[in-house]
Design a protein around this motif. Structure first.
Motif, short mmCIF file in Angstrom:
data_model
loop_
_atom_site.label_atom_id
_atom_site.label_comp_id
_atom_site.label_asym_id
_atom_site.label_seq_id
_atom_site.Cartn_x
_atom_site.Cartn_y
_atom_site.Cartn_z
N MET A 94 0.84 -1.20 0.00
CA MET A 94 0.00 0.00 0.00
C MET A 94 0.87 1.25 0.00
O MET A 94 0.58 2.22 -0.72
CB MET A 94 -0.93 0.00 1.21
N ALA A 95 1.93 1.26 0.79
CA ALA A 95 2.83 2.41 0.82
C ALA A 95 3.40 2.66 -0.58
O ALA A 95 3.45 3.81 -1.04
CB ALA A 95 3.95 2.18 1.83
N ALA A 96 3.81 1.60 -1.27
CA ALA A 96 4.35 1.76 -2.62
C ALA A 96 3.28 2.28 -3.58
O ALA A 96 3.56 3.11 -4.44
CB ALA A 96 4.90 0.42 -3.11
N ALA A 97 2.04 1.82 -3.42
CA ALA A 97 0.96 2.23 -4.31
C ALA A 97 0.65 3.71 -4.21
O ALA A 97 0.25 4.35 -5.19
CB ALA A 97 -0.30 1.41 -4.02
N ILE A 98 0.87 4.30 -3.02
CA ILE A 98 0.58 5.73 -2.86
C ILE A 98 1.84 6.59 -2.91
O ILE A 98 1.81 7.78 -2.61
CB ILE A 98 -0.21 6.00 -1.55
N GLY A 99 2.97 5.97 -3.26
CA GLY A 99 4.21 6.72 -3.41
C GLY A 99 4.89 7.06 -2.10
O GLY A 99 5.66 8.02 -2.02
N ASP A 100 4.62 6.29 -1.06
CA ASP A 100 5.22 6.52 0.25
C ASP A 100 6.28 5.44 0.50
O ASP A 100 6.46 4.54 -0.30
CB ASP A 100 4.13 6.46 1.34
N VAL A 101 6.96 5.56 1.62
CA VAL A 101 7.96 4.57 2.02
C VAL A 101 7.41 3.82 3.21
O VAL A 101 6.92 4.42 4.16
CB VAL A 101 9.30 5.26 2.40
N TYR A 102 7.46 2.51 3.14
CA TYR A 102 7.01 1.67 4.26
C TYR A 102 7.80 2.05 5.50
O TYR A 102 9.02 2.19 5.45
CB TYR A 102 7.23 0.21 3.89
N TRP A 103 7.12 2.25 6.61
CA TRP A 103 7.77 2.81 7.80
C TRP A 103 8.94 1.98 8.29
O TRP A 103 9.91 2.52 8.79
CB TRP A 103 6.76 3.06 8.91
N ARG A 104 8.92 0.67 8.12
CA ARG A 104 10.04 -0.16 8.57
C ARG A 104 11.26 -0.02 7.66
O ARG A 104 12.35 -0.41 8.03
CB ARG A 104 9.62 -1.61 8.68
N ASP A 105 11.06 0.53 6.47
CA ASP A 105 12.16 0.73 5.54
C ASP A 105 12.80 2.11 5.69
O ASP A 105 13.80 2.41 5.05
CB ASP A 105 11.68 0.58 4.09
N ARG A 106 12.25 2.96 6.55
CA ARG A 106 12.79 4.30 6.74
C ARG A 106 14.09 4.23 7.55
O ARG A 106 14.24 3.36 8.40
CB ARG A 106 11.78 5.18 7.47
N PRO A 107 14.98 5.17 7.32
CA PRO A 107 16.21 5.20 8.13
C PRO A 107 15.89 5.41 9.61
O PRO A 107 14.92 6.09 9.95
CB PRO A 107 16.98 6.40 7.57
N ARG A 108 16.70 4.86 10.46
CA ARG A 108 16.53 5.04 11.91
C ARG A 108 16.60 6.54 12.23
O ARG A 108 17.42 7.26 11.71
CB ARG A 108 17.64 4.30 12.64
N GLY A 109 15.68 6.99 13.08
CA GLY A 109 15.64 8.40 13.44
C GLY A 109 14.89 9.27 12.45
O GLY A 109 14.92 10.49 12.55
N PHE A 110 14.19 8.66 11.49
CA PHE A 110 13.45 9.43 10.49
C PHE A 110 12.41 10.31 11.18
O PHE A 110 11.68 9.89 12.05
CB PHE A 110 12.74 8.47 9.52
N ASP A 111 12.35 11.58 10.78
CA ASP A 111 11.42 12.54 11.37
C ASP A 111 10.08 12.50 10.63
O ASP A 111 10.01 12.81 9.45
CB ASP A 111 12.02 13.94 11.27
N LEU A 112 9.02 12.11 11.34
CA LEU A 112 7.71 12.01 10.72
C LEU A 112 6.96 13.34 10.69
O LEU A 112 5.87 13.42 10.15
CB LEU A 112 6.86 10.98 11.48
N GLN A 113 7.53 14.41 11.22
CA GLN A 113 6.81 15.68 11.24
C GLN A 113 6.51 16.22 9.86
O GLN A 113 5.55 16.95 9.67
CB GLN A 113 7.58 16.71 12.06
N GLY A 114 7.31 15.85 8.89
CA GLY A 114 7.09 16.32 7.53
C GLY A 114 6.00 15.55 6.80
O GLY A 114 5.75 15.77 5.64
N GLY A 115 5.34 14.62 7.47
CA GLY A 115 4.30 13.82 6.84
C GLY A 115 4.77 12.40 6.64
O GLY A 115 5.81 12.00 7.11
N GLY A 116 3.99 11.65 5.96
CA GLY A 116 4.33 10.26 5.68
C GLY A 116 3.57 9.29 6.56
O GLY A 116 2.64 9.65 7.25
#
Length: 82
Positions: A55-77
């Motif tokens: 689903m993340a790929a279908a909407i052009g997002d990155v699956y949360w477990r694939d994000r770098p450690r310490g990724f800041d979610l304040q910018g959305g996602g």
């Protein structure tokens, strides 16, 4: 407007598919344990089960477990708590 079914996003698709089919006895209307999406029917209700990574790929997002450690979610996602 008519509500046709509910869809849930899951991290372990195959395990969830087998749970709804084999443990709860829901009828598979579409999909299988390898399709990453399935529709189930039970007592007139439809439930869609969708792999969260797909689903993340279908909407052009990155699956949360694939994000770098310490990724800041304040910018959305995608929120990792969902």
């Amino acid at each position: 407007m008519e509500l046709t079914h509910t869809r849930i996003l899951v991290d372990r698709y195959k395990e969830c598919f087998l749970f709804y089919r084999d443990v709860l006895g829901f009828k598979v209307a579409w999909g299988d344990e390898e399709s990453n999406y399935a529709d189930f029917e039970f007592d007139g209700v439809k439930l869609g089960v969708f792999d969260r990574r797909q689903m993340a790929a279908a909407i052009g997002d990155v699956y949360w477990r694939d994000r770098p450690r310490g990724f800041d979610l304040q910018g959305g996602g995608c929120c990792p708590c969902l």
